[in-house]
Scaffold this motif. Sequence first.
Motif, PDB file in Angstrom:
ATOM      1  N   ASN A   1     -12.915 -60.003 -26.879  1.00 46.40           N
ATOM      2  CA  ASN A   1     -13.916 -60.687 -26.046  1.00 46.40           C
ATOM      3  C   ASN A   1     -15.012 -59.740 -25.570  1.00 46.40           C
ATOM      4  N   LEU A   2     -14.645 -58.503 -25.237  1.00 45.90           N
ATOM      5  CA  LEU A   2     -15.644 -57.538 -24.762  1.00 45.90           C
ATOM      6  C   LEU A   2     -16.664 -57.205 -25.852  1.00 45.90           C
ATOM      7  N   THR A   3     -16.248 -57.262 -27.105  1.00 43.06           N
ATOM      8  CA  THR A   3     -17.165 -57.028 -28.218  1.00 43.06           C
ATOM      9  C   THR A   3     -18.226 -58.125 -28.265  1.00 43.06           C
ATOM     10  N   ILE A   4     -17.779 -59.357 -28.176  1.00 40.25           N
ATOM     11  CA  ILE A   4     -18.722 -60.479 -28.220  1.00 40.25           C
ATOM     12  C   ILE A   4     -19.657 -60.426 -27.022  1.00 40.25           C
ATOM     13  N   GLU A   5     -19.121 -60.139 -25.851  1.00 45.33           N
ATOM     14  CA  GLU A   5     -19.963 -60.041 -24.658  1.00 45.33           C
ATOM     15  C   GLU A   5     -20.994 -58.923 -24.800  1.00 45.33           C
ATOM     16  N   PRO A  19     -21.867 -54.814 -34.031  1.00 46.31           N
ATOM     17  CA  PRO A  19     -20.928 -53.922 -33.361  1.00 46.31           C
ATOM     18  C   PRO A  19     -20.547 -52.748 -34.257  1.00 46.31           C
ATOM     19  N   SER A  20     -20.169 -51.647 -33.622  1.00 37.28           N
ATOM     20  CA  SER A  20     -19.742 -50.449 -34.357  1.00 37.28           C
ATOM     21  C   SER A  20     -18.505 -49.878 -33.684  1.00 37.28           C
ATOM     22  N   TYR A  21     -17.498 -49.578 -34.499  1.00 34.28           N
ATOM     23  CA  TYR A  21     -16.270 -48.957 -34.005  1.00 34.28           C
ATOM     24  C   TYR A  21     -16.061 -47.656 -34.763  1.00 34.28           C
ATOM     25  N   GLU A  22     -15.969 -46.568 -34.021  1.00 31.46           N
ATOM     26  CA  GLU A  22     -15.788 -45.230 -34.600  1.00 31.46           C
ATOM     27  C   GLU A  22     -16.813 -44.961 -35.708  1.00 31.46           C
ATOM     28  N   GLY A  23     -18.057 -45.359 -35.441  1.00 29.20           N
ATOM     29  CA  GLY A  23     -19.159 -45.074 -36.358  1.00 29.20           C
ATOM     30  C   GLY A  23     -19.312 -46.025 -37.525  1.00 29.20           C
ATOM     31  N   LYS A  24     -18.455 -47.019 -37.633  1.00 32.33           N
ATOM     32  CA  LYS A  24     -18.522 -47.970 -38.744  1.00 32.33           C
ATOM     33  C   LYS A  24     -18.873 -49.354 -38.216  1.00 32.33           C
ATOM     34  N   VAL A  83     -35.577 -54.084 -35.682  1.00 33.78           N
ATOM     35  CA  VAL A  83     -35.090 -54.983 -34.628  1.00 33.78           C
ATOM     36  C   VAL A  83     -33.559 -55.026 -34.595  1.00 33.78           C
ATOM     37  N   VAL A  84     -32.930 -54.025 -35.203  1.00 36.24           N
ATOM     38  CA  VAL A  84     -31.464 -53.957 -35.250  1.00 36.24           C
ATOM     39  C   VAL A  84     -30.953 -53.050 -34.140  1.00 36.24           C
ATOM     40  N   GLU A  85     -29.953 -53.529 -33.443  1.00 33.78           N
ATOM     41  CA  GLU A  85     -29.282 -52.750 -32.409  1.00 33.78           C
ATOM     42  C   GLU A  85     -27.813 -52.590 -32.798  1.00 33.78           C
ATOM     43  N   ILE A  86     -27.385 -51.357 -32.935  1.00 32.29           N
ATOM     44  CA  ILE A  86     -25.975 -51.059 -33.207  1.00 32.29           C
ATOM     45  C   ILE A  86     -25.305 -50.849 -31.852  1.00 32.29           C
ATOM     46  N   ILE A  87     -24.278 -51.622 -31.579  1.00 30.06           N
ATOM     47  CA  ILE A  87     -23.627 -51.596 -30.276  1.00 30.06           C
ATOM     48  C   ILE A  87     -22.206 -51.032 -30.426  1.00 30.06           C
ATOM     49  N   PRO A  88     -21.973 -49.812 -29.917  1.00 32.18           N
ATOM     50  CA  PRO A  88     -20.625 -49.234 -29.995  1.00 32.18           C
ATOM     51  C   PRO A  88     -19.634 -50.049 -29.160  1.00 32.18           C
ATOM     52  N   VAL A  89     -18.471 -50.324 -29.747  1.00 33.82           N
ATOM     53  CA  VAL A  89     -17.418 -51.065 -29.054  1.00 33.82           C
ATOM     54  C   VAL A  89     -16.077 -50.380 -29.316  1.00 33.82           C
ATOM     55  N   ASP A 135     -13.096 -51.576 -30.458  1.00 36.86           N
ATOM     56  CA  ASP A 135     -12.458 -52.747 -31.046  1.00 36.86           C
ATOM     57  C   ASP A 135     -12.247 -52.544 -32.544  1.00 36.86           C
ATOM     58  N   PRO A 136     -11.050 -52.111 -32.947  1.00 35.58           N
ATOM     59  CA  PRO A 136     -10.798 -51.875 -34.373  1.00 35.58           C
ATOM     60  C   PRO A 136     -10.853 -53.148 -35.213  1.00 35.58           C
ATOM     61  N   PHE A 137     -10.739 -54.308 -34.588  1.00 33.71           N
ATOM     62  CA  PHE A 137     -10.690 -55.551 -35.345  1.00 33.71           C
ATOM     63  C   PHE A 137     -12.045 -55.967 -35.931  1.00 33.71           C
ATOM     64  N   ILE A 138     -13.141 -55.341 -35.500  1.00 31.75           N
ATOM     65  CA  ILE A 138     -14.458 -55.703 -36.068  1.00 31.75           C
ATOM     66  C   ILE A 138     -14.555 -55.321 -37.540  1.00 31.75           C
ATOM     67  N   ASN A 139     -13.704 -54.418 -37.974  1.00 31.20           N
ATOM     68  CA  ASN A 139     -13.704 -53.944 -39.363  1.00 31.20           C
ATOM     69  C   ASN A 139     -12.475 -54.377 -40.137  1.00 31.20           C
ATOM     70  N   PHE A 140     -11.632 -55.170 -39.528  1.00 29.81           N
ATOM     71  CA  PHE A 140     -10.356 -55.478 -40.170  1.00 29.81           C
ATOM     72  C   PHE A 140     -10.380 -56.867 -40.779  1.00 29.81           C
ATOM     73  N   ASP A 141     -10.816 -56.924 -42.039  1.00 24.12           N
ATOM     74  CA  ASP A 141     -10.756 -58.191 -42.746  1.00 24.12           C
ATOM     75  C   ASP A 141      -9.494 -58.205 -43.606  1.00 24.12           C
ATOM     76  N   ILE A 142      -9.042 -59.384 -43.915  1.00 27.60           N
ATOM     77  CA  ILE A 142      -7.781 -59.547 -44.633  1.00 27.60           C
ATOM     78  C   ILE A 142      -8.100 -59.996 -46.056  1.00 27.60           C
ATOM     79  N   ASP A 143      -7.988 -59.059 -46.984  1.00 26.63           N
ATOM     80  CA  ASP A 143      -8.282 -59.365 -48.380  1.00 26.63           C
ATOM     81  C   ASP A 143      -7.032 -59.534 -49.230  1.00 26.63           C
ATOM     82  N   THR A 144      -5.923 -58.921 -48.813  1.00 26.86           N
ATOM     83  CA  THR A 144      -4.681 -58.952 -49.590  1.00 26.86           C
ATOM     84  C   THR A 144      -3.511 -59.272 -48.669  1.00 26.86           C
ATOM     85  N   ILE A 145      -2.381 -59.549 -49.261  1.00 29.72           N
ATOM     86  CA  ILE A 145      -1.175 -59.779 -48.458  1.00 29.72           C
ATOM     87  C   ILE A 145      -0.804 -58.500 -47.706  1.00 29.72           C
ATOM     88  N   GLU A 146      -1.058 -57.351 -48.310  1.00 27.88           N
ATOM     89  CA  GLU A 146      -0.799 -56.080 -47.629  1.00 27.88           C
ATOM     90  C   GLU A 146      -1.677 -55.952 -46.381  1.00 27.88           C
TER      91      GLU A 146
END
Length: 189
Positions: free
Chosen positions: A100-104, A116-121, A155-161, A163-174
């Motif tokens: 929620n803090l990321t969205i806010e 959003p950016s987490y640990e530079g990504k 006009v792009v703003e990179i906002i450090p957060v 939140d590791p979940f901003i980069n965690f997409d689910i592509d495989t069962i693993e």
Amino acid sequence: MVGIILAGGCSTRAKVNKLLLEVDRKPLIRHTIDSIRNYVDEILVVTGRYNDELVPHLSDVKVIYNKDFSLGMFTSVLAGARASKGDVLILPGDITNVNNLTIEALLHGNKDIRIPSYEGKTGHPVYISKKYVELLCEESIDSKLCDFISKHNDVVEIIPVDDPFINFDIDTIEDYNKFIELQRKELTL
């Protein structure tokens, strides 16, 4: 504000409709919807390959079927943007646990495009103001969201957060199994 959830993919690497994999007895797509529900006035879920399987789980949101889903994710971005009437928050359906803090932080940013950016990504969701949604709708179907963002870098703003979940997409069962493990770790912190 419109939340656009991209759910048009083929889940090729997962070999199953990953958006219907369950966490806490709820499909992943419902977790994604719930993660943004309190921050948007309307939620659009852009479907494609698995439209018929997803629709029964989407009765409380607007569903947009992207007939061009096989041409790539950007076609779903365009379908959602063209159905929107204002600022948007774009989130792939398999990024399910954004804080929620990321969205806010994104909503309180200053520029027309916020990422959003987490640990530079950088990650998701991506906020785009109405003015730039209109420009996005003019993009070619064979473009990409990252190309559009690069064109408007001023006009792009990179906002450090935090939140590791901003980069965690689910592509495989693993990835799904790693997600469950990461979620458990977050809950115990």
